[in-house]
Design a protein around this motif. Structure first.
Motif, mmCIF file in Angstrom:
data_model
loop_
_atom_site.group_PDB
_atom_site.id
_atom_site.type_symbol
_atom_site.label_atom_id
_atom_site.label_comp_id
_atom_site.label_asym_id
_atom_site.label_seq_id
_atom_site.Cartn_x
_atom_site.Cartn_y
_atom_site.Cartn_z
ATOM 1 N N ALA A 28 -1.724 -5.348 1.144
ATOM 2 C CA ALA A 28 -0.524 -6.091 0.763
ATOM 3 C C ALA A 28 -0.507 -7.470 1.410
ATOM 4 N N ILE A 29 -0.861 -7.527 2.689
ATOM 5 C CA ILE A 29 -0.893 -8.812 3.403
ATOM 6 C C ILE A 29 -1.979 -9.705 2.823
ATOM 7 N N TYR A 30 -3.134 -9.135 2.546
ATOM 8 C CA TYR A 30 -4.235 -9.914 1.957
ATOM 9 C C TYR A 30 -3.812 -10.536 0.624
ATOM 10 N N LEU A 31 -3.202 -9.735 -0.242
ATOM 11 C CA LEU A 31 -2.772 -10.245 -1.548
ATOM 12 C C LEU A 31 -1.675 -11.295 -1.390
ATOM 13 N N ALA A 91 -10.592 -5.526 -1.672
ATOM 14 C CA ALA A 91 -10.050 -6.885 -1.768
ATOM 15 C C ALA A 91 -10.414 -7.554 -3.089
ATOM 16 N N GLU A 92 -11.706 -7.619 -3.405
ATOM 17 C CA GLU A 92 -12.126 -8.308 -4.631
ATOM 18 C C GLU A 92 -11.624 -7.605 -5.879
ATOM 19 N N SER A 93 -11.696 -6.285 -5.901
ATOM 20 C CA SER A 93 -11.222 -5.536 -7.071
ATOM 21 C C SER A 93 -9.738 -5.769 -7.307
ATOM 22 N N SER A 94 -8.954 -5.724 -6.235
ATOM 23 C CA SER A 94 -7.513 -5.936 -6.378
ATOM 24 C C SER A 94 -7.198 -7.371 -6.780
ATOM 25 N N MET A 95 -7.972 -8.322 -6.265
ATOM 26 C CA MET A 95 -7.792 -9.729 -6.652
ATOM 27 C C MET A 95 -7.944 -9.896 -8.160
ATOM 28 N N ASN A 96 -8.975 -9.265 -8.725
ATOM 29 C CA ASN A 96 -9.218 -9.368 -10.162
ATOM 30 C C ASN A 96 -8.083 -8.747 -10.966
ATOM 31 N N ILE A 97 -7.610 -7.601 -10.505
ATOM 32 C CA ILE A 97 -6.517 -6.908 -11.201
ATOM 33 C C ILE A 97 -5.236 -7.742 -11.164
ATOM 34 N N VAL A 98 -4.908 -8.235 -9.986
ATOM 35 C CA VAL A 98 -3.665 -9.002 -9.835
ATOM 36 C C VAL A 98 -3.754 -10.335 -10.571
ATOM 37 N N SER A 99 -4.914 -10.973 -10.549
ATOM 38 C CA SER A 99 -5.082 -12.236 -11.277
ATOM 39 C C SER A 99 -4.831 -12.032 -12.761
ATOM 40 N N SER A 100 -5.400 -10.964 -13.316
ATOM 41 C CA SER A 100 -5.185 -10.671 -14.739
ATOM 42 C C SER A 100 -3.726 -10.347 -15.023
ATOM 43 N N PHE A 101 -3.115 -9.611 -14.100
ATOM 44 C CA PHE A 101 -1.702 -9.246 -14.259
ATOM 45 C C PHE A 101 -0.807 -10.483 -14.272
ATOM 46 N N ASN A 142 2.803 -8.617 14.560
ATOM 47 C CA ASN A 142 2.972 -10.004 14.125
ATOM 48 C C ASN A 142 1.628 -10.651 13.825
ATOM 49 N N GLN A 143 0.634 -10.320 14.622
ATOM 50 C CA GLN A 143 -0.695 -10.875 14.388
ATOM 51 C C GLN A 143 -1.274 -10.388 13.061
ATOM 52 N N GLU A 144 -1.097 -9.098 12.770
ATOM 53 C CA GLU A 144 -1.605 -8.530 11.520
ATOM 54 C C GLU A 144 -0.890 -9.096 10.300
ATOM 55 N N MET A 145 0.356 -9.525 10.480
ATOM 56 C CA MET A 145 1.114 -10.082 9.355
ATOM 57 C C MET A 145 0.530 -11.400 8.854
ATOM 58 N N SER A 146 -0.253 -12.070 9.682
ATOM 59 C CA SER A 146 -0.938 -13.315 9.294
ATOM 60 C C SER A 146 0.020 -14.363 8.724
ATOM 61 N N GLY A 147 1.226 -14.409 9.257
ATOM 62 C CA GLY A 147 2.191 -15.400 8.796
ATOM 63 C C GLY A 147 2.925 -15.035 7.520
ATOM 64 N N VAL A 148 2.638 -13.862 6.960
ATOM 65 C CA VAL A 148 3.291 -13.423 5.719
ATOM 66 C C VAL A 148 4.684 -12.879 6.045
ATOM 67 N N GLU A 149 5.675 -13.318 5.305
ATOM 68 C CA GLU A 149 7.048 -12.846 5.486
ATOM 69 C C GLU A 149 7.141 -11.369 5.108
ATOM 70 N N HIS A 150 7.745 -10.562 5.992
ATOM 71 C CA HIS A 150 7.937 -9.134 5.727
ATOM 72 C C HIS A 150 9.431 -8.800 5.682
ATOM 73 N N HIS A 151 9.773 -7.877 4.818
ATOM 74 C CA HIS A 151 11.163 -7.451 4.643
ATOM 75 C C HIS A 151 11.271 -5.939 4.852
ATOM 76 N N LEU A 152 12.434 -5.489 5.306
ATOM 77 C CA LEU A 152 12.752 -4.073 5.469
ATOM 78 C C LEU A 152 11.838 -3.380 6.481
ATOM 79 N N ILE A 153 11.504 -4.055 7.539
ATOM 80 C CA ILE A 153 10.697 -3.428 8.580
ATOM 81 C C ILE A 153 11.356 -3.679 9.941
#
Length: 284
Positions: A32-35, A268-278, A64-75
């Protein structure tokens, strides 16, 4: 196209949302963080235990380090003793999604509480489906392989301070039916902490209770993973959700750098392709 038709066309356009599903310990948060870093996203936690404050090791909250600066909600937002219901989850998730979309970002919902996700997506009035277009990603690991990893991870959590963390929450009259007390790792160690608290002097008995508690934590975590697998399969086979399977089994058979390489390729790469198409294509 006249104004009326044009307005109707815009009304029919659905906002898009990504769901990252999977059994516990399969790497949902990591994906989720990667995407989110690739598609300008924000992550909404859908784990009913991680929504509570405290027990960060036991509940395996992302750091916080694992979040890589990505905003998280409901945690880590709800008091430990307060129950977080399905209705609460749906209300807060819809609010978070609205704010994320208002900022022009992509909502990415990730977590293992599948009954909560089901209630959100397949509500009786179908409001969610009518408003949002969903892309479901399933990070799957073969259960025998995942079992070995879960057992190893529990040992690592113990080394990281799990026992002391749970000890702070222990009470002789503790209620394990609500709030964060339901988390796997808390009731399992009750007998051990009870022996400590009552001054049991038989060290062998205390040690045995500790080992039994850790073993129970391992087996209960694996049983949870199996139930989560069955529920997601139900979404796919019985409810007809269009779920994209990302088989990460080979990832968990590797170690160190090879594991990361395998993850990049298979997940990572497989999900990137799926999400890009989506997001940008007509088919996904």
């Amino acid at each position: 196209m006249d104004t009326r038709t044009n307005n109707l066309h815009h009304q029919q356009v659905k906002e898009k949302v990504i769901f990252v599903l999977g059994s516990t310990a399969t790497g949902k948060s990591k994906l989720a963080i990667y995407l989110a870093t690739k598609f300008q996203g924000e992550v909404i936690n859908s784990d009913k235990i991680q929504v509570h404050k405290g027990l960060d090791i036991v509940t395996n909250k992302v750091t916080n380090q694992e979040m890589s600066g990505v905003e998280h909600h409901l945690i880590g937002i709800i008091d430990p003793e307060v129950d977080f219901t399905i209705a609460d989850f749906c209300e807060k998730t819809l609010h978070a999604m609205s704010s994320i979309l208002d900022r022009g970002n992509l909502p990415i919902i990730a977590g293992g509480s599948n009954r909560y996700i089901e209630a959100l997506v397949d509500n009786e009035t179908l409001i969610f489906r009518n408003k949002y277009e969903c892309c479901f990603l399933w990070v799957h690991v073969s259960l025998p392989v995942l079992k070995k990893y879960i057992y190893e991870r529990v040992d690592q959590m113990v080394q990281s301070g799990l026992v002391d963390e749970v000890r702070e929450f222990f009470a002789l009259d503790g209620d394990y039916s609500k709030g964060i007390q339901r988390s796997i790792g808390v009731p399992e160690l009750d007998a051990y902490f009870r022996a400590e608290a009552t001054g049991c002097e038989d060290k062998e008995t205390v040690e045995k209770l500790f080992e039994e508690g850790i073993d129970l934590m391992k087996s209960n975590t694996y049983n949870l993973a199996c139930r989560q697998f069955e529920k997601i399969n139900c979404f796919r086979l019985e409810k007809g959700w269009n779920i994209h399977l990302l088989d990460a089994t080979e990832v968990f058979l590797k170690r160190g750098f090879q594991r990361e390489q395998e993850w990049r390729w298979r997940v990572a790469e497989s999900s990137m392709n799926i999400v890009s198409s989506f997001l940008y294509g007509d088919k996904y």
